[in-house]
Design an enzyme around this catalytic site. Structure first.
Site, PDB file in Angstrom:
ATOM      1  CB  THR A  42      16.512 -81.639 -72.389  1.00 36.88           C
ATOM      2  OG1 THR A  42      16.489 -83.055 -72.266  1.00 36.88           O
ATOM      3  CG2 THR A  42      16.463 -81.007 -71.009  1.00 36.88           C
ATOM      4  CE  LYS A  89      14.570 -83.986 -69.810  1.00 36.37           C
ATOM      5  NZ  LYS A  89      15.817 -84.743 -69.619  1.00 36.37           N
ATOM      6  CG  ASN A 121      25.551 -89.281 -77.195  1.00 39.12           C
ATOM      7  OD1 ASN A 121      25.306 -88.404 -76.394  1.00 39.12           O
ATOM      8  ND2 ASN A 121      24.662 -90.181 -77.562  1.00 39.12           N
ATOM      9  CB  THR A 170      17.965 -85.766 -66.017  1.00 41.43           C
ATOM     10  OG1 THR A 170      19.250 -85.415 -65.586  1.00 41.43           O
ATOM     11  CG2 THR A 170      17.058 -86.010 -64.859  1.00 41.43           C
ATOM     12  CD  GLU A 176      21.056 -88.818 -76.497  1.00 43.62           C
ATOM     13  OE1 GLU A 176      22.031 -89.561 -76.493  1.00 43.62           O
ATOM     14  OE2 GLU A 176      20.914 -87.844 -75.744  1.00 43.62           O
TER      15      GLU A 176
END
Lengths: 396, 396
Positions: free
Chosen positions: B148, B174, B391, B185, B268
């Site tokens: 993703t 992933k 975020n 996820t 992230e």
């Protein structure tokens, strides 16, 4: 706040003694005219600062004369010397007010792992004893001297009617956010001129804490120094018993909640307070676990700071909490709008909800997790770029 | 990686079918030449996506023919329609490869709360079946189509010597970071051409997971879709038994750890991976709890991202973990330097340790908490301004 709203039987002082390089007030003293009934609840951290060990060993008690608090140095992770220094603070106060060392409680907050500058602390204690007074200015001076990086003073006092009698309660608190360069602490002292006995004081304090100071979080990091004390002088002559205890607890809880919410609002970098209400859990403890887990989620915190009505993060945070939810009966209201109903998102106006989040400082998250009787409320700060910037600053 | 290192008995494909607005690959297919033995471990979240329910009900099994995965839509919080759509994905694959619906596993990742675009998904399944192949390019295409917001592909394959025999293992994975606008996820599939039976496969997968994918965290948010599968074709003809199982597990764990660490490194906004090693706890589970708590602390994460050798935050995070430590026997090495010894900070060179943190991507935190036999390792990302910015972005 006025001097007449302060509980009778207490004197206060706050001075600067040079622990803080800034020169701001850093030594706070509360002294009872007579012996005080005192109880305490303390950090759950296994790494415990020396002053906490002293308070733990002395409470509950009916013979406390004073509480001395310094800010700027937490006296934590300081080994045997830290224990000696904390005891010396008690003895120094005791000598100045003609009490014994075991009649004095001590709290510290600030940088950890640094030796206490005892010359300055002892001079500050002498100076503060000389300045003790009963005015509102003395009270606020004492409240100011326990602050560290708090932006605002947290202090309240008020008269409380119990039937046709009047007592007074007051409280001061400091910062819930963990603070650079090491970590800080939640300290709070609640005072009253009502009459309590020690076991009763301890029981009441636990109940008040469970509905106020234990219901807030900034970053979920439990400090080595967290301390909450309840002091009662009895100077009002009004005894708390079965007839008025419920009303008394309600008043203390209300006052404590106000301060607890101020701690969250003043959390490092916080732009919102999330008021997280969980309904329908198996029991109140389960509801509290779910509310706390949501409040600790970085993804929920960042969504709220960004005004994002992100039901997915909130619902899934509830889903990984260590307490049962019923996913098919889970619904969520955010800022007053139902955005998730019985396991699926509603067709809500995202722009309007986003606007509602951005327009308020306190955002309501109302989560329904089933048909159980358990409910809880938790206040938590959001997570902003400023929090990260502040806590990752290091200038070696 | 070369085609000859891929396990025998598997074909792979990855295509773009238009679930992702970006047009990137979003439909991934793994098909066994014959029936595969399959086992799985799944999210602990109580809010569970429809595909996870299907995989849970079908594993462990010795009759799985295929695994279909889509990215771009998690098919979570989609109610009854989501269950129907997940089942339709299995049936669509089964029809195309002449298998039955109950012989196909399904995984989904991406945005939650949105209906699956089944026309596109079904077209993508047909297209991917037509493109199945055994080359390394087919394998990497399948690995790319499960990503993703991952910045890098996570895929590995290798030959493993078990005594004088050779088997092959491969894995794709992933993103561990929870991803805007909702959440993402951890998905991973580990494959081998060794022979396993279903219960053995399940037992081995649990052991491998507990030492690899269960030892990493980005923000502690458990998704609704987390899935880890182990598929074995048996095509090598080599049976895993008491003589070679230990070596086999070691090889699988090593491969899985590599991918798990890549997940953290690709978290992230992450600038560092913290390798948190806890030694001396009561048992391994206690050590793991302590390591995970340190890895989840925003204050520890921000300190590391800022290059701050802040022992106070690390030691106090251990202190509030739900596992016993001995504060007087607690010591900490950070980036190789002992900065805290038996309950008090050492006289370390803060500037040098800060420089060492800043100079490395993987920072060692070695914490000694007593004399117990328990040890654990946990990898966690740090917390940066970029994480919060990413975020909290919301552009209504």
């Amino acid at each position: 706040m006025t001097s007449s709203e302060l509980p009778a039987g207490f004197q206060f002082a706050g001075v600067a003694c040079g622990i803080k390089p800034s020169g701001k007030p850093d030594l706070s003293l509360i002294v009872g005219d007579n012996r005080l009934v005192a109880s305490g609840v303390y950090t759950q951290n296994q790494v415990v600062a020396a002053p906490v060990e002293i308070c733990r060993s002395l409470t509950p008690s009916k013979r406390i004369r004073a509480v001395v608090t310094n800010s700027g140095n937490a006296n934590a992770c300081t080994g045997r010397q830290g224990e000696l220094d904390a005891a010396e603070m008690c003895r120094s106060v005791a000598d100045a007010i003609s009490a014994s060392e075991a009649e004095v409680l001590v709290m510290s907050t600030g940088i950890i792992g640094k030796k206490m500058p005892m010359d300055r602390v002892n001079a500050g204690i002498k100076n503060s004893v000389a300045k003790l007074g009963r005015d509102i200015d003395d009270f606020t001076a004492a409240a100011d001297a326990i602050l560290t990086t708090d932006k605002e003073r947290k202090a309240e006092c008020r008269e409380v009617k119990l039937g046709d009698q009047t007592i007074r309660i007051a409280a001061m608190a400091k910062g819930a956010g963990m603070i650079s360069p090491n970590l800080a602490t939640m300290l709070a002292v609640v005072m009253t001129d009502a009459q309590l006995d020690p076991q009763q004081s301890q029981r009441i304090l636990r109940e008040v804490a469970s509905k106020s100071f234990n219901c807030v979080s900034v970053d979920g990091h439990t400090s080595t120094n967290d301390t909450l004390l309840l002091l009662s002088s009895g100077a009002s002559g009004i005894r708390i018993d079965d007839s008025n205890e419920k009303a008394f607890i309600r008043a203390l809880t209300d006052l404590s909640c106000r301060l607890a919410r101020e701690l969250v609002a003043d959390g490092e970098g916080a732009t919102h307070v999330m008021k997280i209400r969980v309904v329908g859990a198996d029991d109140d403890a389960s509801a509290a676990t779910i509310a706390r887990t949501i409040g600790a989620s970085p993804l929920v915190k960042t969504a709220i700071s960004g005004g994002d009505p992100n039901w997915g993060r909130i619902v899934s945070a509830a889903g990984y909490a260590d307490a049962k939810i019923n996913p098919q009966q889970t619904s969520l209201k955010l800022a007053g709008t139902e955005i998730y109903h019985n396991g699926v998102p509603t067709d809500f106006d995202a722009a309007a909800v986003s606007k509602a989040i951005k327009a308020t400082k306190e955002v309501d998250l109302d989560l329904f997790v089933g048909n159980g009787p358990g409910t809880a409320i938790h206040w938590a700060s959001d997570l902003t770029v400023e929090y990260v910037r502040f806590n990752s600053e290091y200038t070696t």
